[in-house]
Enzyme design. Structure first.
Site, PDB file in Angstrom:
ATOM      1  N   TYR A 112       0.816  -1.214   0.000  1.00  0.00           N
ATOM      2  CA  TYR A 112       0.000   0.000   0.000  1.00  0.00           C
ATOM      3  C   TYR A 112       0.847   1.260   0.000  1.00  0.00           C
ATOM      4  O   TYR A 112       0.464   2.278  -0.579  1.00  0.00           O
ATOM      5  CB  TYR A 112      -0.975  -0.002   1.183  1.00  0.00           C
ATOM      6  CG  TYR A 112      -0.366   0.291   2.535  1.00  0.00           C
ATOM      7  CD1 TYR A 112      -0.284   1.596   3.012  1.00  0.00           C
ATOM      8  CD2 TYR A 112       0.119  -0.731   3.342  1.00  0.00           C
ATOM      9  CE1 TYR A 112       0.267   1.868   4.254  1.00  0.00           C
ATOM     10  CE2 TYR A 112       0.663  -0.464   4.577  1.00  0.00           C
ATOM     11  CZ  TYR A 112       0.737   0.836   5.038  1.00  0.00           C
ATOM     12  OH  TYR A 112       1.289   1.102   6.262  1.00  0.00           O
ATOM     13  N   HIS A 172     -10.957  -4.315   8.943  1.00  0.00           N
ATOM     14  CA  HIS A 172      -9.705  -3.834   8.359  1.00  0.00           C
ATOM     15  C   HIS A 172      -8.886  -4.982   7.756  1.00  0.00           C
ATOM     16  O   HIS A 172      -8.331  -4.842   6.661  1.00  0.00           O
ATOM     17  CB  HIS A 172      -8.874  -3.105   9.416  1.00  0.00           C
ATOM     18  CG  HIS A 172      -7.689  -2.399   8.852  1.00  0.00           C
ATOM     19  ND1 HIS A 172      -7.801  -1.350   7.965  1.00  0.00           N
ATOM     20  CD2 HIS A 172      -6.355  -2.604   9.020  1.00  0.00           C
ATOM     21  CE1 HIS A 172      -6.602  -0.942   7.616  1.00  0.00           C
ATOM     22  NE2 HIS A 172      -5.700  -1.678   8.235  1.00  0.00           N
ATOM     23  N   TYR A 210      -7.892  -8.884  12.035  1.00  0.00           N
ATOM     24  CA  TYR A 210      -8.397  -7.865  12.967  1.00  0.00           C
ATOM     25  C   TYR A 210      -9.928  -7.876  12.931  1.00  0.00           C
ATOM     26  O   TYR A 210     -10.572  -6.947  12.447  1.00  0.00           O
ATOM     27  CB  TYR A 210      -7.875  -6.469  12.591  1.00  0.00           C
ATOM     28  CG  TYR A 210      -6.375  -6.316  12.663  1.00  0.00           C
ATOM     29  CD1 TYR A 210      -5.630  -6.950  13.665  1.00  0.00           C
ATOM     30  CD2 TYR A 210      -5.689  -5.531  11.736  1.00  0.00           C
ATOM     31  CE1 TYR A 210      -4.259  -6.809  13.723  1.00  0.00           C
ATOM     32  CE2 TYR A 210      -4.312  -5.381  11.805  1.00  0.00           C
ATOM     33  CZ  TYR A 210      -3.604  -6.035  12.791  1.00  0.00           C
ATOM     34  OH  TYR A 210      -2.234  -5.891  12.856  1.00  0.00           O
ATOM     35  N   ASP A 260      -7.511   4.137   8.690  1.00  0.00           N
ATOM     36  CA  ASP A 260      -6.585   3.825   7.599  1.00  0.00           C
ATOM     37  C   ASP A 260      -7.297   3.133   6.439  1.00  0.00           C
ATOM     38  O   ASP A 260      -7.035   3.393   5.261  1.00  0.00           O
ATOM     39  CB  ASP A 260      -5.458   2.901   8.070  1.00  0.00           C
ATOM     40  CG  ASP A 260      -4.896   3.225   9.437  1.00  0.00           C
ATOM     41  OD1 ASP A 260      -5.638   3.745  10.294  1.00  0.00           O
ATOM     42  OD2 ASP A 260      -3.711   2.926   9.673  1.00  0.00           O
ATOM     43  N   TRP A 296      -5.061   9.763   6.794  1.00  0.00           N
ATOM     44  CA  TRP A 296      -5.687   8.815   5.863  1.00  0.00           C
ATOM     45  C   TRP A 296      -7.160   9.164   5.683  1.00  0.00           C
ATOM     46  O   TRP A 296      -7.687   9.173   4.555  1.00  0.00           O
ATOM     47  CB  TRP A 296      -5.595   7.386   6.390  1.00  0.00           C
ATOM     48  CG  TRP A 296      -4.259   6.731   6.461  1.00  0.00           C
ATOM     49  CD1 TRP A 296      -3.700   6.112   7.550  1.00  0.00           C
ATOM     50  CD2 TRP A 296      -3.295   6.544   5.398  1.00  0.00           C
ATOM     51  NE1 TRP A 296      -2.481   5.573   7.246  1.00  0.00           N
ATOM     52  CE2 TRP A 296      -2.204   5.817   5.926  1.00  0.00           C
ATOM     53  CE3 TRP A 296      -3.261   6.928   4.052  1.00  0.00           C
ATOM     54  CZ2 TRP A 296      -1.089   5.462   5.174  1.00  0.00           C
ATOM     55  CZ3 TRP A 296      -2.144   6.578   3.293  1.00  0.00           C
ATOM     56  CH2 TRP A 296      -1.080   5.861   3.857  1.00  0.00           C
ATOM     57  N   SER A 354       0.313  -9.377  17.444  1.00  0.00           N
ATOM     58  CA  SER A 354       1.044 -10.286  18.337  1.00  0.00           C
ATOM     59  C   SER A 354       1.945  -9.535  19.303  1.00  0.00           C
ATOM     60  O   SER A 354       2.047  -9.890  20.474  1.00  0.00           O
ATOM     61  CB  SER A 354       1.865 -11.288  17.511  1.00  0.00           C
ATOM     62  OG  SER A 354       2.716 -10.602  16.604  1.00  0.00           O
TER      63      SER A 354
END
Length: 401
Positions: free
Chosen positions: A52, A146, A150, A157, A231, A351
Protein backbone atom coordinates in the site's frame (compact mmCIF):
# COMPACT_ATOMS: atom_id res chain seq x y z
CA UNK A 1 23.97 39.98 -33.19
CA UNK A 2 22.49 36.83 -34.73
CA UNK A 3 24.19 34.72 -32.05
CA UNK A 4 22.72 36.96 -29.34
CA UNK A 5 19.22 36.66 -30.82
CA UNK A 6 19.62 32.87 -31.06
CA UNK A 7 20.70 32.68 -27.42
CA UNK A 8 17.77 34.80 -26.30
CA UNK A 9 15.44 32.57 -28.30
CA UNK A 10 16.85 29.44 -26.66
CA UNK A 11 16.54 31.00 -23.22
CA UNK A 12 12.91 31.79 -23.92
CA UNK A 13 12.28 28.17 -24.89
CA UNK A 14 13.99 26.92 -21.76
CA UNK A 15 12.26 29.36 -19.39
CA UNK A 16 9.22 27.15 -18.73
CA UNK A 17 11.48 24.20 -17.91
CA UNK A 18 13.55 26.34 -15.56
CA UNK A 19 10.42 27.51 -13.76
CA UNK A 20 9.13 23.94 -13.54
CA UNK A 21 12.43 22.79 -12.07
CA UNK A 22 11.98 25.32 -9.28
CA UNK A 23 8.69 23.76 -8.18
CA UNK A 24 9.01 21.67 -5.04
CA UNK A 25 6.67 19.02 -6.45
CA UNK A 26 9.09 18.41 -9.31
CA UNK A 27 12.22 18.66 -7.21
CA UNK A 28 10.96 16.26 -4.57
CA UNK A 29 9.57 13.75 -7.08
CA UNK A 30 12.95 13.79 -8.82
CA UNK A 31 14.62 13.14 -5.45
CA UNK A 32 12.36 10.15 -4.78
CA UNK A 33 13.06 8.64 -8.20
CA UNK A 34 16.80 9.13 -7.73
CA UNK A 35 16.66 7.45 -4.31
CA UNK A 36 14.39 4.68 -5.47
CA UNK A 37 15.09 4.06 -9.19
CA UNK A 38 12.35 1.41 -9.36
CA UNK A 39 8.93 1.92 -7.84
CA UNK A 40 9.02 -1.26 -5.73
CA UNK A 41 11.87 0.39 -3.81
CA UNK A 42 9.63 3.22 -2.60
CA UNK A 43 9.13 3.22 1.16
CA UNK A 44 12.53 1.47 1.40
CA UNK A 45 11.10 -1.69 -0.17
CA UNK A 46 13.35 -4.74 -0.34
CA UNK A 47 11.37 -6.86 -2.80
CA UNK A 48 8.70 -6.67 -5.48
CA UNK A 49 5.40 -6.28 -3.64
CA UNK A 50 1.90 -4.85 -4.15
CA UNK A 51 2.34 -2.78 -1.01
CA UNK A 52 0.00 0.00 0.00
CA UNK A 53 2.87 2.41 0.67
CA UNK A 54 4.27 1.85 -2.82
CA UNK A 55 0.74 2.52 -4.02
CA UNK A 56 0.71 5.89 -2.26
CA UNK A 57 4.03 6.85 -3.86
CA UNK A 58 2.90 5.68 -7.28
CA UNK A 59 -0.36 7.63 -7.04
CA UNK A 60 1.80 10.70 -6.43
CA UNK A 61 3.88 9.93 -9.52
CA UNK A 62 0.76 9.56 -11.65
CA UNK A 63 -0.35 12.95 -10.36
CA UNK A 64 3.04 14.27 -11.44
CA UNK A 65 2.51 12.82 -14.91
CA UNK A 66 -0.83 14.59 -15.24
CA UNK A 67 0.55 17.80 -13.73
CA UNK A 68 3.70 18.11 -15.81
CA UNK A 69 2.88 16.06 -18.91
CA UNK A 70 6.22 14.28 -18.47
CA UNK A 71 5.72 10.61 -19.31
CA UNK A 72 8.67 9.41 -17.26
CA UNK A 73 6.47 9.53 -14.15
CA UNK A 74 3.88 7.31 -15.81
CA UNK A 75 6.56 4.92 -17.07
CA UNK A 76 7.98 4.62 -13.54
CA UNK A 77 4.62 3.39 -12.27
CA UNK A 78 3.70 1.31 -15.29
CA UNK A 79 6.94 -0.69 -15.10
CA UNK A 80 6.09 -1.63 -11.52
CA UNK A 81 2.53 -2.65 -12.34
CA UNK A 82 3.62 -4.66 -15.38
CA UNK A 83 6.02 -6.79 -13.32
CA UNK A 84 3.39 -7.39 -10.60
CA UNK A 85 0.46 -8.54 -12.69
CA UNK A 86 0.41 -11.51 -15.05
CA UNK A 87 -1.74 -12.03 -18.13
CA UNK A 88 -4.52 -13.63 -16.07
CA UNK A 89 -4.72 -10.56 -13.84
CA UNK A 90 -3.19 -12.33 -10.86
CA UNK A 91 -1.16 -10.07 -8.57
CA UNK A 92 2.23 -11.17 -7.30
CA UNK A 93 2.11 -12.28 -3.63
CA UNK A 94 -1.51 -11.15 -3.27
CA UNK A 95 -3.83 -13.45 -1.30
CA UNK A 96 -7.53 -12.63 -1.32
CA UNK A 97 -8.03 -14.97 1.64
CA UNK A 98 -6.21 -12.48 3.86
CA UNK A 99 -9.06 -9.99 3.34
CA UNK A 100 -6.61 -7.18 3.96
CA UNK A 101 -7.80 -3.71 2.93
CA UNK A 102 -4.19 -2.56 2.59
CA UNK A 103 -3.88 -4.60 -0.60
CA UNK A 104 -6.62 -2.58 -2.28
CA UNK A 105 -4.77 0.73 -2.23
CA UNK A 106 -2.29 -0.06 -4.99
CA UNK A 107 -5.21 -0.97 -7.22
CA UNK A 108 -5.82 2.77 -7.61
CA UNK A 109 -2.91 3.06 -10.06
CA UNK A 110 -4.37 0.42 -12.36
CA UNK A 111 -7.19 2.63 -13.65
CA UNK A 112 -4.79 5.00 -15.41
CA UNK A 113 -2.56 2.22 -16.67
CA UNK A 114 -5.54 0.33 -18.07
CA UNK A 115 -6.86 3.50 -19.72
CA UNK A 116 -3.46 4.19 -21.25
CA UNK A 117 -2.61 0.65 -22.42
CA UNK A 118 -5.96 -1.06 -22.92
CA UNK A 119 -4.30 -4.21 -21.57
CA UNK A 120 -7.02 -6.51 -20.20
CA UNK A 121 -4.79 -7.86 -17.45
CA UNK A 122 -5.16 -4.61 -15.51
CA UNK A 123 -8.95 -4.76 -15.70
CA UNK A 124 -8.81 -8.37 -14.50
CA UNK A 125 -6.65 -7.33 -11.55
CA UNK A 126 -9.12 -4.56 -10.64
CA UNK A 127 -11.98 -7.06 -10.90
CA UNK A 128 -10.08 -9.33 -8.52
CA UNK A 129 -9.72 -6.56 -5.95
CA UNK A 130 -13.40 -5.64 -6.32
CA UNK A 131 -14.32 -9.28 -5.67
CA UNK A 132 -12.31 -9.15 -2.46
CA UNK A 133 -14.33 -6.15 -1.30
CA UNK A 134 -17.60 -7.85 -2.25
CA UNK A 135 -16.62 -10.75 0.03
CA UNK A 136 -14.83 -8.71 2.72
CA UNK A 137 -15.98 -9.56 6.26
CA UNK A 138 -18.06 -6.73 7.72
CA UNK A 139 -19.42 -5.42 10.97
CA UNK A 140 -23.15 -5.74 11.60
CA UNK A 141 -23.53 -2.21 10.21
CA UNK A 142 -21.87 -3.20 6.93
CA UNK A 143 -18.43 -1.67 7.46
CA UNK A 144 -15.38 -3.59 6.24
CA UNK A 145 -13.17 -5.31 8.78
CA UNK A 146 -9.71 -3.83 8.36
CA UNK A 147 -8.21 -7.31 7.95
CA UNK A 148 -9.33 -10.87 8.62
CA UNK A 149 -6.74 -10.95 11.41
CA UNK A 150 -8.40 -7.86 12.97
CA UNK A 151 -11.99 -9.10 13.32
CA UNK A 152 -14.85 -6.67 13.97
CA UNK A 153 -12.49 -3.68 13.66
CA UNK A 154 -12.80 -0.52 11.55
CA UNK A 155 -9.63 1.58 11.19
CA UNK A 156 -9.51 5.07 9.70
CA UNK A 157 -6.59 3.82 7.60
CA UNK A 158 -8.84 1.38 5.79
CA UNK A 159 -11.12 4.09 4.45
CA UNK A 160 -8.23 5.47 2.39
CA UNK A 161 -7.08 2.03 1.30
CA UNK A 162 -10.37 0.75 -0.08
CA UNK A 163 -13.18 3.27 -0.48
CA UNK A 164 -11.77 5.62 -3.17
CA UNK A 165 -10.82 2.54 -5.21
CA UNK A 166 -14.29 1.05 -4.82
CA UNK A 167 -16.01 4.31 -5.74
CA UNK A 168 -13.84 4.81 -8.82
CA UNK A 169 -14.43 1.20 -9.87
CA UNK A 170 -18.15 1.86 -9.65
CA UNK A 171 -17.92 5.15 -11.54
CA UNK A 172 -15.75 3.85 -14.38
CA UNK A 173 -17.42 0.49 -14.90
CA UNK A 174 -21.05 1.43 -14.40
CA UNK A 175 -21.61 -0.12 -10.96
CA UNK A 176 -23.38 2.49 -8.81
CA UNK A 177 -23.83 -0.02 -6.00
CA UNK A 178 -20.05 0.11 -5.51
CA UNK A 179 -20.24 3.88 -5.06
CA UNK A 180 -23.05 3.44 -2.54
CA UNK A 181 -21.00 0.88 -0.63
CA UNK A 182 -17.93 3.14 -0.59
CA UNK A 183 -20.00 6.00 0.80
CA UNK A 184 -21.58 3.72 3.39
CA UNK A 185 -18.12 2.92 4.75
CA UNK A 186 -17.62 6.58 5.62
CA UNK A 187 -21.01 6.95 7.22
CA UNK A 188 -20.48 4.01 9.57
CA UNK A 189 -16.85 4.79 10.36
CA UNK A 190 -17.60 8.44 10.97
CA UNK A 191 -20.45 7.61 13.31
CA UNK A 192 -18.32 5.18 15.31
CA UNK A 193 -15.07 7.15 15.58
CA UNK A 194 -16.07 10.83 15.73
CA UNK A 195 -15.48 12.72 18.98
CA UNK A 196 -17.90 15.60 19.58
CA UNK A 197 -15.65 17.26 22.15
CA UNK A 198 -12.64 17.77 19.88
CA UNK A 199 -14.07 17.44 16.37
CA UNK A 200 -11.47 14.70 15.75
CA UNK A 201 -11.73 10.98 14.94
CA UNK A 202 -10.36 8.12 17.01
CA UNK A 203 -7.98 5.77 15.22
CA UNK A 204 -10.25 2.72 15.28
CA UNK A 205 -13.43 1.06 16.49
CA UNK A 206 -13.96 -2.52 17.71
CA UNK A 207 -17.56 -3.63 17.38
CA UNK A 208 -16.95 -6.60 19.68
CA UNK A 209 -15.26 -4.53 22.42
CA UNK A 210 -12.92 -7.51 22.89
CA UNK A 211 -9.68 -5.63 22.21
CA UNK A 212 -7.80 -4.26 25.19
CA UNK A 213 -7.51 -0.94 23.38
CA UNK A 214 -11.28 -0.63 22.91
CA UNK A 215 -13.38 1.47 25.27
CA UNK A 216 -15.90 -0.99 26.78
CA UNK A 217 -18.78 1.44 26.25
CA UNK A 218 -18.03 3.07 22.90
CA UNK A 219 -15.68 0.53 21.31
CA UNK A 220 -13.29 3.18 20.01
CA UNK A 221 -9.54 3.34 20.60
CA UNK A 222 -8.15 5.79 23.17
CA UNK A 223 -6.23 8.35 21.10
CA UNK A 224 -6.18 10.50 17.99
CA UNK A 225 -3.21 9.25 15.99
CA UNK A 226 -2.18 11.91 13.50
CA UNK A 227 -1.60 9.75 10.44
CA UNK A 228 -4.83 7.80 10.86
CA UNK A 229 -6.68 11.09 10.59
CA UNK A 230 -4.52 11.99 7.61
CA UNK A 231 -5.69 8.82 5.86
CA UNK A 232 -9.29 9.69 6.77
CA UNK A 233 -9.11 13.29 5.51
CA UNK A 234 -7.43 12.29 2.23
CA UNK A 235 -9.98 9.50 1.73
CA UNK A 236 -12.91 11.88 2.15
CA UNK A 237 -11.48 14.36 -0.34
CA UNK A 238 -10.49 11.68 -2.87
CA UNK A 239 -13.71 9.67 -2.82
CA UNK A 240 -15.78 12.71 -3.80
CA UNK A 241 -14.12 12.59 -7.23
CA UNK A 242 -16.39 9.61 -7.96
CA UNK A 243 -19.56 10.36 -5.96
CA UNK A 244 -22.22 11.93 -8.21
CA UNK A 245 -23.42 15.43 -7.39
CA UNK A 246 -26.95 14.10 -6.80
CA UNK A 247 -25.92 11.23 -4.53
CA UNK A 248 -28.15 11.28 -1.41
CA UNK A 249 -25.16 11.16 0.94
CA UNK A 250 -22.71 13.44 -0.86
CA UNK A 251 -23.74 16.24 1.48
CA UNK A 252 -22.83 14.06 4.47
CA UNK A 253 -19.31 13.59 3.14
CA UNK A 254 -18.97 17.31 2.48
CA UNK A 255 -20.12 18.03 6.03
CA UNK A 256 -17.40 15.72 7.38
CA UNK A 257 -14.77 17.52 5.29
CA UNK A 258 -15.95 20.95 6.42
CA UNK A 259 -16.10 19.89 10.06
CA UNK A 260 -12.61 18.44 9.99
CA UNK A 261 -11.21 21.46 8.14
CA UNK A 262 -12.63 23.70 10.85
CA UNK A 263 -11.34 21.55 13.73
CA UNK A 264 -7.74 20.86 12.72
CA UNK A 265 -6.18 24.37 12.85
CA UNK A 266 -6.60 24.34 16.65
CA UNK A 267 -4.03 21.53 16.79
CA UNK A 268 -1.52 23.00 14.31
CA UNK A 269 1.60 24.34 16.02
CA UNK A 270 3.19 27.75 15.50
CA UNK A 271 5.40 26.40 12.69
CA UNK A 272 2.40 24.92 10.88
CA UNK A 273 2.94 21.26 11.82
CA UNK A 274 0.70 18.61 13.33
CA UNK A 275 1.84 16.06 15.91
CA UNK A 276 2.06 12.30 16.25
CA UNK A 277 -0.75 12.37 18.83
CA UNK A 278 -2.87 15.11 17.42
CA UNK A 279 -4.50 16.73 20.42
CA UNK A 280 -1.62 16.60 22.92
CA UNK A 281 0.86 19.02 21.40
CA UNK A 282 2.26 20.20 24.73
CA UNK A 283 2.65 16.75 26.29
CA UNK A 284 6.22 15.64 26.92
CA UNK A 285 7.48 13.21 24.31
CA UNK A 286 5.07 14.23 21.56
CA UNK A 287 6.55 15.61 18.35
CA UNK A 288 5.67 17.10 14.94
CA UNK A 289 5.40 14.33 12.36
CA UNK A 290 5.83 14.50 8.58
CA UNK A 291 3.13 12.15 7.29
CA UNK A 292 0.20 13.72 9.13
CA UNK A 293 1.31 17.21 8.14
CA UNK A 294 1.81 16.21 4.48
CA UNK A 295 -1.55 14.45 4.37
CA UNK A 296 -3.35 17.47 5.80
CA UNK A 297 -1.48 19.73 3.37
CA UNK A 298 -2.81 17.67 0.49
CA UNK A 299 -6.35 17.32 1.82
CA UNK A 300 -6.75 21.02 2.60
CA UNK A 301 -5.29 22.19 -0.71
CA UNK A 302 -7.31 19.74 -2.80
CA UNK A 303 -10.50 20.48 -0.88
CA UNK A 304 -10.06 24.20 -1.62
CA UNK A 305 -9.25 23.53 -5.28
CA UNK A 306 -12.38 21.39 -5.59
CA UNK A 307 -14.56 23.97 -3.88
CA UNK A 308 -15.42 21.75 -0.92
CA UNK A 309 -14.20 24.31 1.61
CA UNK A 310 -13.65 28.06 1.60
CA UNK A 311 -10.55 29.53 -0.07
CA UNK A 312 -9.45 30.94 3.28
CA UNK A 313 -8.37 27.43 4.29
CA UNK A 314 -5.55 27.55 1.73
CA UNK A 315 -3.68 29.59 4.34
CA UNK A 316 -3.73 26.50 6.58
CA UNK A 317 -2.15 24.45 3.78
CA UNK A 318 0.43 27.16 3.10
CA UNK A 319 1.33 27.26 6.78
CA UNK A 320 1.77 23.47 6.78
CA UNK A 321 4.01 23.67 3.71
CA UNK A 322 6.11 26.40 5.31
CA UNK A 323 6.49 24.33 8.46
CA UNK A 324 7.56 21.24 6.56
CA UNK A 325 10.16 23.27 4.66
CA UNK A 326 11.44 24.97 7.80
CA UNK A 327 11.52 22.03 10.23
CA UNK A 328 11.27 18.65 8.51
CA UNK A 329 12.67 19.10 5.01
CA UNK A 330 16.36 19.25 4.18
CA UNK A 331 18.55 19.23 1.09
CA UNK A 332 21.34 16.67 1.33
CA UNK A 333 24.89 16.95 0.05
CA UNK A 334 23.93 14.96 -3.05
CA UNK A 335 21.36 17.62 -3.93
CA UNK A 336 18.35 15.45 -3.08
CA UNK A 337 15.53 16.60 -0.85
CA UNK A 338 14.80 14.49 2.25
CA UNK A 339 11.63 14.53 4.33
CA UNK A 340 12.50 13.69 7.93
CA UNK A 341 10.61 12.54 11.02
CA UNK A 342 8.21 10.15 9.30
CA UNK A 343 6.47 7.52 11.40
CA UNK A 344 7.41 4.17 9.86
CA UNK A 345 4.37 2.23 11.07
CA UNK A 346 1.44 2.44 13.43
CA UNK A 347 -1.41 0.16 14.34
CA UNK A 348 -3.40 -1.55 17.04
CA UNK A 349 -3.43 -5.04 18.56
CA UNK A 350 -1.38 -7.75 16.91
CA UNK A 351 1.04 -10.29 18.34
CA UNK A 352 3.38 -7.62 19.69
CA UNK A 353 0.40 -5.92 21.23
CA UNK A 354 -0.17 -2.26 20.40
CA UNK A 355 -2.50 -0.73 22.95
CA UNK A 356 -3.18 2.63 21.30
CA UNK A 357 -1.81 4.55 24.27
CA UNK A 358 0.01 7.87 24.02
CA UNK A 359 3.20 6.06 25.06
CA UNK A 360 2.79 3.53 22.27
CA UNK A 361 2.41 6.12 19.52
CA UNK A 362 5.31 8.33 20.55
CA UNK A 363 7.69 5.38 20.68
CA UNK A 364 6.95 4.00 17.24
CA UNK A 365 9.95 3.92 14.89
CA UNK A 366 10.75 7.05 12.85
CA UNK A 367 12.67 7.31 9.58
CA UNK A 368 13.34 9.59 6.63
CA UNK A 369 11.56 9.49 3.26
CA UNK A 370 8.77 7.13 4.17
CA UNK A 371 6.37 6.95 1.20
CA UNK A 372 3.40 7.44 3.50
CA UNK A 373 4.76 10.96 3.97
CA UNK A 374 6.58 11.65 0.70
CA UNK A 375 3.68 10.62 -1.54
CA UNK A 376 1.18 12.97 0.14
CA UNK A 377 3.86 15.68 0.24
CA UNK A 378 4.27 15.53 -3.55
CA UNK A 379 0.51 15.47 -4.08
CA UNK A 380 0.08 18.33 -1.64
CA UNK A 381 2.71 20.41 -3.41
CA UNK A 382 0.91 19.86 -6.72
CA UNK A 383 -2.38 21.04 -5.25
CA UNK A 384 -0.75 24.04 -3.59
CA UNK A 385 1.18 25.03 -6.72
CA UNK A 386 -1.95 24.65 -8.84
CA UNK A 387 -3.86 27.03 -6.59
CA UNK A 388 -1.05 29.56 -6.35
CA UNK A 389 -0.54 29.57 -10.11
CA UNK A 390 -4.19 30.56 -10.47
CA UNK A 391 -4.05 33.01 -7.54
CA UNK A 392 -0.59 34.69 -7.64
CA UNK A 393 -1.54 37.18 -4.94
CA UNK A 394 -2.00 34.29 -2.49
CA UNK A 395 1.67 33.28 -2.59
CA UNK A 396 3.39 34.29 0.69
CA UNK A 397 5.88 37.10 0.07
CA UNK A 398 8.86 35.10 1.30
CA UNK A 399 8.19 32.49 -1.43
CA UNK A 400 7.73 34.94 -4.31
CA UNK A 401 10.68 34.83 -6.67
Amino acid sequence: MKRKIRCLFLLALLAPLSLAAQKMSVEFAESEMARFPEAWQLDHGHRLFFGYAQGVGCCAMLDMWRYTGDRKYYDYVAAWADTLIDEQGDIYLYEMADYNLDFINSGKVLFDIYAETGDAKYKKAMDLLARQLARQPRTHEGAFWHKLTYPHQIWLDGLYMASPFLARYGAEFGKPDCIDDAVHQFLVCGRRTFDNRTGLYFHAYDESRNQRWADPTTGHSPNFWGRSMGWWFMALVDVLDYVPADHPHRADLLAMIKGLAAALPAYQDADGLWYQVLDQVEREGNFPEASVTSMFLYAYAKAVNKGYIDDSYMAVAQKAYAGLCKVLLRKDDDGLWTLTRCCAVGGLGGSNYRDGSFDYYIHERMRDNDAKATGPFIMGCIQLETYEAAHPASVPSKRKR
